[in-house]
Enzyme design. Structure first.
Site, PDB file in Angstrom:
ATOM      1  N   GLY A 277      38.762 -22.875 -30.200  1.00 31.81           N
ATOM      2  CA  GLY A 277      40.147 -22.459 -30.351  1.00 31.81           C
ATOM      3  C   GLY A 277      40.491 -21.474 -29.099  1.00 31.81           C
ATOM      4  O   GLY A 277      41.513 -21.209 -29.144  1.00 31.81           O
TER       5      GLY A 277
ATOM      6  N   ASP B  78      45.161 -24.603 -31.454  1.00 32.03           N
ATOM      7  CA  ASP B  78      44.275 -24.654 -32.736  1.00 32.03           C
ATOM      8  C   ASP B  78      43.962 -23.566 -33.253  1.00 32.03           C
ATOM      9  O   ASP B  78      43.750 -23.188 -34.479  1.00 32.03           O
ATOM     10  CB  ASP B  78      43.109 -25.383 -32.280  1.00 32.03           C
TER      11      ASP B  78
ATOM     12  N   HIS C 221      38.570 -31.075 -29.167  1.00 34.72           N
ATOM     13  CA  HIS C 221      39.780 -31.476 -29.017  1.00 34.72           C
ATOM     14  C   HIS C 221      40.250 -31.258 -30.306  1.00 34.72           C
ATOM     15  O   HIS C 221      40.264 -29.873 -30.676  1.00 34.72           O
ATOM     16  CB  HIS C 221      39.772 -32.954 -28.633  1.00 34.72           C
TER      17      HIS C 221
ATOM     18  N   HIS D 144      41.696 -24.126 -22.427  1.00 31.76           N
ATOM     19  CA  HIS D 144      42.355 -25.636 -22.522  1.00 31.76           C
ATOM     20  C   HIS D 144      42.164 -26.240 -21.090  1.00 31.76           C
ATOM     21  O   HIS D 144      42.215 -25.313 -19.900  1.00 31.76           O
ATOM     22  CB  HIS D 144      43.768 -25.304 -22.582  1.00 31.76           C
TER      23      HIS D 144
ATOM     24  N   ARG E 263      41.264 -49.107 -16.226  1.00 27.15           N
ATOM     25  CA  ARG E 263      39.776 -49.980 -16.126  1.00 27.15           C
ATOM     26  C   ARG E 263      39.393 -49.109 -14.679  1.00 27.15           C
ATOM     27  O   ARG E 263      39.478 -49.621 -13.679  1.00 27.15           O
ATOM     28  CB  ARG E 263      39.708 -51.321 -16.017  1.00 27.15           C
TER      29      ARG E 263
ATOM     30  N   ARG F 296      50.040 -36.101 -35.091  1.00 29.23           N
ATOM     31  CA  ARG F 296      49.900 -36.501 -33.684  1.00 29.23           C
ATOM     32  C   ARG F 296      50.085 -38.030 -33.535  1.00 29.23           C
ATOM     33  O   ARG F 296      50.296 -38.985 -32.557  1.00 29.23           O
ATOM     34  CB  ARG F 296      48.668 -36.322 -33.079  1.00 29.23           C
TER      35      ARG F 296
ATOM     36  N   VAL G 127      33.519 -20.333 -27.699  1.00 28.94           N
ATOM     37  CA  VAL G 127      34.084 -20.030 -29.045  1.00 28.94           C
ATOM     38  C   VAL G 127      35.340 -21.252 -29.405  1.00 28.94           C
ATOM     39  O   VAL G 127      36.188 -21.029 -28.437  1.00 28.94           O
ATOM     40  CB  VAL G 127      34.457 -18.575 -28.878  1.00 28.94           C
TER      41      VAL G 127
END
Ligand code: ACO
Length: 380
Positions: A267, A321, A222, A270, A365, A346, A265
């Site tokens: 970066g 990123d 992340h 997604h 839940r 964020r 790798v």
């Protein structure tokens, strides 16, 4: 065992509605409260975008003045919090410092017990205003330097750079930093935001939800990826004297090896965007500008060498990123400070989601399919 539909990683599962942002992988677009993020990054301050994400509309001039006043008034590092930070070894990962700071700020907040929308807006603004001092001071103390007091005549981004480096950054550097903050501010139900919403759904408090979200963001799958990108660049070897083409060739060769070894790798890739992350082009433009400012085109060579080699080999595109890592490196941030910068931004998205969750709450839940040992009994 009865076969059940398992949604591993919740991939493809729609959990709830949100009116905060819209991620559209087909059109490669990202909207904050309806506005394309590219327009906001080009034409708004980070403070305006923060207001928009919390209040659904951009501020009027009066609202912006009031908001700015309150943000600037909350920028100082609480001495009690500084004592806690100083008690942590300088080898502590900055994300652990951030997580601890969010928790301390919650425990010390004068409205700690409150959870109305009005109270949560105050708590969110306090966190937003104070986190830059934590991140800046933590980087400085690792270099044996003392804190730098905030400047009320500078906007959020310029002041953040001021508190970290103790000098005024060039306008293109402030602009690139602001763009990164706006692009990082919000991205729908990503892992850390979802973590925050799960915690909020139990009717825990806002700071607990943010603290948990920071823990989720720390992981290299992340937010930790912006740091990991820099480790890749370091492993290839940053050689400022090298030409852009030479750097690109070395980077392409490195990528070939990495993929042959089936390495991931950082970066790249997604979960939602499969044809490219909508935030990358605008951040790459900002990176180009500051690379020109610092005279460091070889870093762009490394960037492009990896990007092209990955695209040719696997068709996988960079995520946000990827350009942010080298941009923060050029600005002078230590690599372990990169993800805390993501946190500072964020906080806006997390807290907007926490408030949205509470406005129409339902405890989150899910169920699990049991695949352990069938029922058995202790011997008589
Ligand atoms: N490097 C090499 N191969 C990759 C990468 C990568 N970065 N990303 C995906 N792949 C490959 C996988 O190996 C897999 O290949 P296979 O089908 O041959 O096994 C295929 O692409 C699908 O990958 P998954 O990991 O299953 O895709 P998922 O949607 O679950 O993962 C994720 C998305 C976790 C982001 C992944 O792309 C990844 O690990 N990227 C690197 C970490 C990173 O950059 N994270 C930042 C995300 S953006 C953010 O948080 C702001």
């Amino acid at each position: 065992m009865i076969e059940q539909d398992i949604h591993k990683g919740l991939a493809g599962v729609v959990v709830d509605y949100t009116a905060i942002s819209k991620v559209n992988p087909d059109s490669n677009s990202l909207l904050y409260r309806g506005y394309p993020v590219q327009e906001l990054a080009a034409r708004c301050s980070f403070e305006e975008v923060a207001f928009l994400l919390w209040h659904s509309e951009l501020p009027t001039p009066e609202e912006l003045a009031e908001f700015t006043h309150r943000e600037r008034a909350g920028r100082h590092l609480d001495p009690a919090l500084k004592t806690v930070i100083d008690s942590l070894p300088v080898t502590t990962h900055p994300m652990d410092v951030c997580r601890t700071a969010a928790s301390v700020m919650g425990a010390r907040h004068p409205l700690a017990g409150g959870s109305s929308r009005e109270v949560n807006l105050i708590k969110a603004l306090d966190l937003f205003a104070a986190m830059p001092a934590v991140v800046a001071y933590d980087q400085r103390r690792r270099h044996g330097q003392d804190q730098v007091a905030p400047r009320n005549d500078l906007d959020y981004s310029a002041n953040f750079l001021w508190m970290t480096f103790g000098n005024e950054a060039a306008p293109e550097v402030v602009e690139a930093f602001k763009v990164s903050m706006i692009l990082y501010a919000e991205h729908s139900f990503n892992a850390s935001t979802f973590t925050g919403r799960v915690i909020a759904s139990t009717l825990s408090d806002l700071h607990s939800a943010v603290t948990g979200a920071i823990g989720a963001l720390k992981g290299s799958l992340h937010g930790g990826a912006n740091e990991a990108v820099m480790h890749t660049f370091d492993e290839i070897g940053i050689q400022p004297e090298e030409s852009r083409d030479q750097a690109a060739a070395r980077a392409a060769a490195w990528m070939g090896d990495a993929l042959a070894r089936k390495n991931k790798v950082m970066g790249f890739g997604h979960r939602v965007y499969k044809n490219g992350d909508s935030r990358v082009p605008i951040m790459k433009t900002a990176l180009d500008k500051i690379a020109a400012h610092y005279g460091r085109s070889e870093l762009l060579g490394l960037y492009e060498g990896l990007e092209i080699a990955m695209d040719e080999a696997k068709g996988i595109k960079p995520n946000v990123d990827y350009p942010v890592g080298p941009a923060y490196h050029l600005m002078g941030f230590d690599t372990p400070t990169f993800t805390p910068l993501f946190v500072a931004s964020r906080i806006i998205g997390w807290t907007a989601h926490i408030m949205e969750q509470l406005d129409a709450n339902s405890l989150i839940r899910p169920l699990a399919a049991y695949n352990g040992i069938e029922e058995r009994h202790l011997r008589e």
